[in-house]
Design a protein around this motif. Structure first.
Motif, PDB file in Angstrom:
ATOM      1  N   ARG A 112     -11.986  -1.259  -1.014  1.00 46.73           N
ATOM      2  CA  ARG A 112     -11.331  -0.037  -1.512  1.00 46.73           C
ATOM      3  C   ARG A 112     -12.383   0.933  -2.038  1.00 46.73           C
ATOM      4  O   ARG A 112     -13.330   0.523  -2.724  1.00 46.73           O
ATOM      5  N   GLN A 113     -12.177   2.195  -1.705  1.00 46.85           N
ATOM      6  CA  GLN A 113     -13.012   3.266  -2.260  1.00 46.85           C
ATOM      7  C   GLN A 113     -12.081   4.280  -2.916  1.00 46.85           C
ATOM      8  O   GLN A 113     -11.240   4.888  -2.245  1.00 46.85           O
TER       9      GLN A 113
ATOM     10  N   LEU B   6       0.838  -1.208   0.000  1.00 46.93           N
ATOM     11  CA  LEU B   6       0.000   0.000   0.000  1.00 46.93           C
ATOM     12  C   LEU B   6       0.869   1.254   0.000  1.00 46.93           C
ATOM     13  O   LEU B   6       0.580   2.230  -0.709  1.00 46.93           O
ATOM     14  N   ALA B   7       1.948   1.242   0.795  1.00 38.84           N
ATOM     15  CA  ALA B   7       2.834   2.404   0.843  1.00 38.84           C
ATOM     16  C   ALA B   7       3.571   2.591  -0.479  1.00 38.84           C
ATOM     17  O   ALA B   7       3.753   3.726  -0.947  1.00 38.84           O
ATOM     18  N   THR B   8       3.976   1.489  -1.092  1.00 40.79           N
ATOM     19  CA  THR B   8       4.682   1.584  -2.372  1.00 40.79           C
ATOM     20  C   THR B   8       3.769   2.180  -3.443  1.00 40.79           C
ATOM     21  O   THR B   8       4.173   3.056  -4.225  1.00 40.79           O
TER      22      THR B   8
ATOM     23  N   LEU C 243      -8.303  -2.517  10.079  1.00 43.96           N
ATOM     24  CA  LEU C 243      -7.294  -1.481   9.840  1.00 43.96           C
ATOM     25  C   LEU C 243      -7.782  -0.549   8.740  1.00 43.96           C
ATOM     26  O   LEU C 243      -8.209  -1.012   7.673  1.00 43.96           O
ATOM     27  N   HIS C 244      -7.725   0.767   8.987  1.00 37.05           N
ATOM     28  CA  HIS C 244      -8.203   1.777   8.036  1.00 37.05           C
ATOM     29  C   HIS C 244      -7.011   2.526   7.434  1.00 37.05           C
ATOM     30  O   HIS C 244      -6.114   2.973   8.159  1.00 37.05           O
TER      31      HIS C 244
ATOM     32  N   GLU D  43      -9.952  -0.488   3.663  1.00 33.54           N
ATOM     33  CA  GLU D  43     -10.213  -1.107   4.963  1.00 33.54           C
ATOM     34  C   GLU D  43      -9.834  -2.584   4.892  1.00 33.54           C
ATOM     35  O   GLU D  43     -10.328  -3.325   4.041  1.00 33.54           O
ATOM     36  N   LEU D  44      -8.964  -3.018   5.805  1.00 32.79           N
ATOM     37  CA  LEU D  44      -8.540  -4.408   5.894  1.00 32.79           C
ATOM     38  C   LEU D  44      -9.112  -5.000   7.171  1.00 32.79           C
ATOM     39  O   LEU D  44      -8.979  -4.416   8.250  1.00 32.79           O
TER      40      LEU D  44
END
Length: 348
Positions: A330-331, A262-264, A293-294, A340-341
């Motif tokens: 995912r939005q 996600l960060a990449t 986790l948001h 949101e995981l």
């Protein structure tokens, strides 16, 4: 003069047997008294019997060892109850001391378990050794009971640790293989870069496991470590909020790799690709310790619609989460990605 301190257990019992025989050959009772005084000073439990197995002497350490006050004239051993290492009851007339007297030979390299009247147990090694007079006739035996409980506990801990390391290494290899299968790229160079990044995320969480002696890893620490390269000096670019949650190793590894992806992606295409971009990460635990986790991006390139092509990173994240029976939503909002995981069992 006997030197019974600083010797091995085998050498010590040999010295005791020799000293006992020497004290009996002397006419003065002072010699035998001094010898028994010396045995009283030793920290190891030591007692003697006659040739029939009746206890004739025991030192103070025997009382602490047995958890009771033995009696002169009792048979074979100062202990209350005896067991073999596998838990089988060991009758006193079959104990190592009884064997040493009945077979007129020292007994070595055996272990037993003594139970005290209060129910506590001690693992020990006995050193029963026959005592003979100047003509070589059996006159009794001396036994030293060496407490090896601490050593046995250390051995058990080592076995558990070895088993845990074996389990963790197999799990780590399985995660690495899964990452390898999920890593796709158009070129060899891109593949190398992507896979190296995922391995780095995995290595970071392994260091956290090592620091906690493999009990798990703190979620906040995982998030902070993974996002540290993108944080600003004033701390405004990335906001992290959540309770102190410890994750079991399998979940911690997967979340670390998912956060890396996600960060990449955010650094390439999303909020972290611009200085004005902002990222907020928070988490919470819900019923039955489920973890949610948001991930919320803002201030990056405007998002007009969801990507029509599912990138390699998105596929990797989805695959990792599915292996843990988790879900991801995912939005693609104009201001940035909101993700949101959710994991059904999140807390260690």
């Amino acid at each position: 003069m006997l030197d019974l301190f600083g010797q091995s257990d085998e050498a010590r019992i040999g010295e005791i047997a020799a000293g006992y025989a020497a004290s009996r050959t002397q006419t003065s009772t002072d010699s035998e008294r001094r010898f028994r005084d010396l045995l009283q000073a030793l920290p190891a439990a030591i007692y003697t019997t006659d040739a029939e197995g009746c206890i004739t002497f025991f030192n103070r350490a025997c009382i602490d060892f047995a958890g009771r006050l033995p009696k002169i004239g009792e048979m074979w051993c100062v202990t209350w109850k005896l067991y073999l290492p596998d838990g089988t009851a060991l009758p006193h007339d079959e104990c190592p001391m009884a064997i040493a007297l009945k077979q007129n030979r020292p007994v070595r390299d055996v272990e037993a378990v003594a139970e005290r009247p209060d129910g506590s147990r001690i693992c020990f090694m006995p050193y029963p050794t026959p005592l003979r007079d100047e003509r070589g006739r059996l006159v009794g035996a001396v036994n030293m009971l060496v407490d090896i409980t601490a050593r046995k506990q250390a051995e058990q801990r080592m076995m558990l640790l070895t088993s845990e390391v074996d389990h963790r290494s197999n799990n780590l290899l399985a995660v690495a293989q899964a990452m390898l299968r999920l890593t796709k790229a158009d070129t060899a160079e891109e593949f190398q870069t992507v896979f190296a990044g995922r391995l780095s995320a995995l290595a970071n969480v392994q260091r956290l496991f090592s620091a906690s002696r493999w009990t798990g890893a703190n979620l906040k620490t995982i998030v902070e470590e993974e996002l540290r390269p993108y944080a600003s000096r004033d701390g405004e670019r990335i906001k992290i909020a959540g309770d102190d949650v410890r994750l079991p190793p399998t979940l911690a590894q997967s979340i670390a790799v998912a956060l890396h992806e996600l960060a990449t992606n955010a650094a390439k295409y999303g909020a972290l690709s611009r200085p004005s971009g902002r990222l907020e990460i928070s988490w919470e635990t819900k019923g039955a310790e489920a973890l949610v986790l948001h991930w919320s991006e803002s201030g990056g390139p405007r998002v007009n619609e969801a990507p029509t092509r599912k990138g390699f990173g998105i596929g990797a994240v989805d695959g990792i989460i599915r292996t843990l029976r988790g879900t991801i939503t995912r939005q693609w909002r104009p201001e940035g990605l909101v993700c949101e995981l959710s994991f059904p069992e999140g807390v260690a």
